[in-house]
Design an enzyme around this catalytic site. Structure first.
Site, short mmCIF file in Angstrom:
data_model
loop_
_atom_site.label_atom_id
_atom_site.label_comp_id
_atom_site.label_asym_id
_atom_site.label_seq_id
_atom_site.Cartn_x
_atom_site.Cartn_y
_atom_site.Cartn_z
N HIS A 1 0.86 -1.22 -0.28
CA HIS A 1 -0.02 -0.01 0.01
C HIS A 1 0.90 1.22 -0.16
CE1 HIS A 1 -3.25 2.84 1.00
NE2 HIS A 1 -3.91 1.73 1.08
N HIS B 1 -6.51 6.63 13.62
CA HIS B 1 -7.58 6.52 12.62
C HIS B 1 -7.37 5.56 11.71
CE1 HIS B 1 -5.11 9.79 11.28
NE2 HIS B 1 -5.61 9.28 10.01
#
Length: 437
Positions: free
Chosen positions: A288, A367
């Site tokens: 990623h 988050h």
């Protein structure tokens, strides 16, 4: 309303709305054509290196110094400037808001600006503020310029027409526009009430990021940025001119339209950009990449590689990586992230984050995907998938973003936002396979 291609940041442009209005060979002749006045607008110190020196010569009907009254203070109670530490009781945390409602009463673009966060110090020319704007009527006999920073405008609902000293830009959702620091403008509505976002950048101006190993192509290409051609209006009627200066607002009266520039040349100019022309890059085997590969514009700080502000988008794109968790991963970050959604769904938050909404994840607060998004991504068949009909963005800054009192007390604040992670369950069971049921 014609726009020209912007061949490269830092390059000079020239445009005239009357033939021969641009002088040739010198910038400020004794008697410019058509009885115009020569005036320079500088966006950098005079002695800045050639590569960063920004200025434009404007040939206008009246010089901008002409106004009929002294400046007097005015108020815009919902537009705040960093540092803003107005007291409220909202504690630190991950935050999310529903869209601000469209105004039912007469509200212009300027009167409809609502500050959500501030960061840094406008007088120190560092940091930014993130705003939402809502408007239901045109600015009529009202003009504005911002001495504190440039304004990156991101429409979310409804198109706007930005009339500037240097030309006109029609900007619709899916496009952005930038009005430089100090440039006079007014805003009209193209098709009814509007809503959108603004990044008020106090620091060094936005520019294109270096591509590094990516090379010469992809991301945002200079040729897709467009700056307006010269246009002017000759209205001899009273108008208000407002200015934002060091966090305060002032107003003066002038007896004519200040948008009276007949011709101009230089490299300090407004521009617009169609976000659909951004060419994303990504992984084509596994793993990623960082979200920095989606940076459209960056405002550098004094520290190399650390932005004062980055403007990042998450556009429609193919995702093809194998054996890889594809949505944004769980993370904590030194940067502070103000995020908005222009249309569609965001792949990490398919529920609760809606077009026109906002999320805020300040520096070092964890988050990532909500429980629904995590379950969907971990059990998805790994084949090429195209994200479509989506456009999210982020104003990301090195500074902490302080929530304003207005945003802290807004009825659109989602009190239950942190519950989106409550269903994330323990999968550790002491075996290498884990519990992925």
């Amino acid at each position: 309303m014609t726009l020209e291609y912007m061949p490269g940041f830092g390059n000079d442009f020239e445009t005239e709305s009357l033939p021969g209005a641009l002088p040739q060979g010198q910038n400020s002749p004794q008697r410019p054509a058509y009885g115009l006045y020569a005036e320079q607008l500088s966006g950098s110190p005079f002695t800045a290196p050639r590569g960063t020196n920004e200025r434009s010569w404007l040939y206008r009907i009246r010089p901008s110094v002409k106004h009929t009254a002294r400046f007097k203070p005015v108020t815009h109670n919902y537009w705040k400037t960093g540092p803003d530490h107005e007291e409220h009781e909202l504690p630190l945390g991950q935050l999310r808001w529903d869209p601000l409602p469209l105004p039912s009463e007469g509200t212009t673009f300027i009167s409809g600006i609502r500050t959500i966060t501030t960061a840094g110090d406008a007088q120190g020319q560092s940091g930014m503020a993130a705003h939402v704007y809502v408007a239901s009527m045109d600015m009529v006999n009202e003009h504005f310029f911002n001495a504190d920073g440039e304004m990156l405008i991101v429409p979310q609902q409804g198109g706007i027409r930005i009339r500037t000293e240097m030309g006109i830009m029609d900007v619709n959702p899916g496009e952005i526009a930038l009005v430089p620091r100090g440039m006079i403008f007014r805003v009209e509505l193209l098709d009814g009430p509007v809503r959108g976002y603004i990044c008020e950048n106090y620091g060094a101006k936005f520019t294109l990021p270096d591509r590094g190993p990516i090379g010469a192509n992809c991301l945002a290409n200079p040729r897709d940025f467009k700056t307006p051609v010269a246009w002017f209006e000759e209205h001899d009627e009273p108008t208000h001119l407002k200015v934002k200066w060091c966090g305060r607002f002032y107003q003066t009266e002038i007896d004519h339209s200040p948008l009276d520039v007949v011709a101009w040349h230089g490299n300090y100019a407004p521009y617009k950009y169609d976000l659909s022309t951004f060419s994303p890059v990504g992984a084509i085997l596994f793993d990623h990449p960082d979200p920095s590969i989606f940076t459209v514009l960056t405002a550098p700080s004094g520290e190399e590689g650390t932005a004062n502000v980055d403007f990042v988008i998450f556009p429609p794109r193919w995702m093809v990586a194998e054996h890889t968790f594809r949505p944004p991963w769980y993370h904590r970050n030194i940067m502070s992230e103000f995020m908005g959604l222009i249309k569609g769904q965001y792949d990490a938050k398919e529920k609760g984050f809606v077009p026109g909404g906002i999320s805020l994840h300040n520096m070092m607060l964890p988050h990532g995907p909500d429980a629904f998004g995590y379950e969907k991504a971990t059990h998805a068949e790994l084949k090429p998938v195209k994200l479509e009909d989506t456009m999210a963005f982020m104003f990301e800054t090195r500074f902490a973003q302080h929530v304003t009192r207005f945003a802290a007390m807004s009825s659109t604040l989602q009190d239950d936002y942190i519950d989106c992670w409550s269903d994330l369950k323990k999968r550790f069971n002491g075996t290498p396979e884990g519990d992925w049921s």
